[in-house]
Design a protein around this motif. Structure first.
Motif, PDB file in Angstrom:
ATOM      1  N   HIS A  68      81.933 -41.488 -50.078  1.00 47.79           N
ATOM      2  CA  HIS A  68      83.362 -41.299 -49.896  1.00 47.79           C
ATOM      3  C   HIS A  68      83.817 -39.967 -50.480  1.00 47.79           C
ATOM      4  N   LEU A  69      83.097 -39.499 -51.512  1.00 50.34           N
ATOM      5  CA  LEU A  69      83.480 -38.281 -52.215  1.00 50.34           C
ATOM      6  C   LEU A  69      82.238 -37.617 -52.786  1.00 50.34           C
ATOM      7  N   THR A  70      82.228 -36.281 -52.745  1.00 52.64           N
ATOM      8  CA  THR A  70      81.175 -35.503 -53.400  1.00 52.64           C
ATOM      9  C   THR A  70      81.840 -34.634 -54.458  1.00 52.64           C
ATOM     10  N   ALA A  71      81.378 -34.753 -55.705  1.00 52.49           N
ATOM     11  CA  ALA A  71      81.922 -33.964 -56.808  1.00 52.49           C
ATOM     12  C   ALA A  71      80.870 -32.969 -57.262  1.00 52.49           C
ATOM     13  N   GLU A  72      81.213 -31.692 -57.173  1.00 47.68           N
ATOM     14  CA  GLU A  72      80.281 -30.642 -57.566  1.00 47.68           C
ATOM     15  C   GLU A  72      80.947 -29.800 -58.641  1.00 47.68           C
ATOM     16  N   THR A  73      80.215 -29.533 -59.713  1.00 42.36           N
ATOM     17  CA  THR A  73      80.741 -28.673 -60.766  1.00 42.36           C
ATOM     18  C   THR A  73      79.875 -27.435 -60.883  1.00 42.36           C
ATOM     19  N   LEU A  74      80.462 -26.376 -61.390  1.00 39.20           N
ATOM     20  CA  LEU A  74      79.753 -25.106 -61.539  1.00 39.20           C
ATOM     21  C   LEU A  74      79.335 -24.914 -62.980  1.00 39.20           C
ATOM     22  N   SER A  75      78.156 -24.399 -63.186  1.00 38.37           N
ATOM     23  CA  SER A  75      77.688 -24.180 -64.548  1.00 38.37           C
ATOM     24  C   SER A  75      78.120 -22.824 -65.100  1.00 38.37           C
ATOM     25  N   LYS A  76      78.639 -21.944 -64.246  1.00 37.52           N
ATOM     26  CA  LYS A  76      79.078 -20.631 -64.715  1.00 37.52           C
ATOM     27  C   LYS A  76      80.506 -20.379 -64.233  1.00 37.52           C
ATOM     28  N   LEU A  77      81.425 -20.218 -65.173  1.00 40.17           N
ATOM     29  CA  LEU A  77      82.790 -19.869 -64.828  1.00 40.17           C
ATOM     30  C   LEU A  77      82.875 -18.369 -64.578  1.00 40.17           C
ATOM     31  N   LYS A  78      83.626 -17.997 -63.578  1.00 39.67           N
ATOM     32  CA  LYS A  78      83.797 -16.579 -63.280  1.00 39.67           C
ATOM     33  C   LYS A  78      84.828 -15.961 -64.213  1.00 39.67           C
ATOM     34  N   THR A  79      84.567 -14.740 -64.609  1.00 38.10           N
ATOM     35  CA  THR A  79      85.489 -14.002 -65.471  1.00 38.10           C
ATOM     36  C   THR A  79      86.295 -13.023 -64.619  1.00 38.10           C
TER      37      THR A  79
ATOM     38  N   ARG B  30      81.859 -44.879 -53.115  1.00 39.89           N
ATOM     39  CA  ARG B  30      80.565 -44.264 -53.428  1.00 39.89           C
ATOM     40  C   ARG B  30      80.763 -42.767 -53.621  1.00 39.89           C
ATOM     41  N   ILE B  31      80.303 -42.252 -54.776  1.00 37.66           N
ATOM     42  CA  ILE B  31      80.495 -40.853 -55.142  1.00 37.66           C
ATOM     43  C   ILE B  31      79.153 -40.197 -55.440  1.00 37.66           C
ATOM     44  N   LEU B  32      78.971 -39.002 -54.901  1.00 38.43           N
ATOM     45  CA  LEU B  32      77.798 -38.186 -55.195  1.00 38.43           C
ATOM     46  C   LEU B  32      78.216 -37.086 -56.160  1.00 38.43           C
ATOM     47  N   ILE B  33      77.556 -37.009 -57.304  1.00 37.19           N
ATOM     48  CA  ILE B  33      77.819 -35.980 -58.311  1.00 37.19           C
ATOM     49  C   ILE B  33      76.689 -34.955 -58.245  1.00 37.19           C
ATOM     50  N   VAL B  34      77.061 -33.687 -58.111  1.00 37.68           N
ATOM     51  CA  VAL B  34      76.075 -32.601 -58.059  1.00 37.68           C
ATOM     52  C   VAL B  34      76.373 -31.647 -59.215  1.00 37.68           C
ATOM     53  N   ASP B  35      75.449 -31.549 -60.143  1.00 40.74           N
ATOM     54  CA  ASP B  35      75.629 -30.642 -61.282  1.00 40.74           C
ATOM     55  C   ASP B  35      74.269 -30.281 -61.855  1.00 40.74           C
TER      56      ASP B  35
END
Length: 72
Positions: A50-61, A6-11
């Motif tokens: 079992h896993l949480t996947a989080e992605t960022l909407s802004k990449l740091k420069t 079971r995976i939770l995706i946060v975006d």
């Protein structure tokens, strides 16, 4: 028969959330996708993941983090 992972995706970006969900769903994972940390907390309070996947909407420069943080 064992339960699927079971995976939770946060975006907060709907297209990215949808793409990641489609990719993982094709591998038969049990998924829940949410758009915010508030929704993620609620989901985590209700279910075990079992896993949480989080992605960022802004990449740091370099300007955001400084040259030294990027190994340059």
């Amino acid at each position: 028969m064992s339960r699927p992972c079971r995976i939770l995706i946060v975006d907060d970006v709907p297209n990215w959330r949808t793409a990641l969900t489609r990719l993982l769903k094709s591998e038969d994972y049990e998924l829940n996708a949410v758009a915010s940390h508030v929704e993620a907390k609620s989901a985590l309070d209700e279910h075990f993941y079992h896993l949480t996947a989080e992605t960022l909407s802004k990449l740091k420069t370099k300007r955001d983090v400084g040259d030294h943080s990027l190994g340059n």
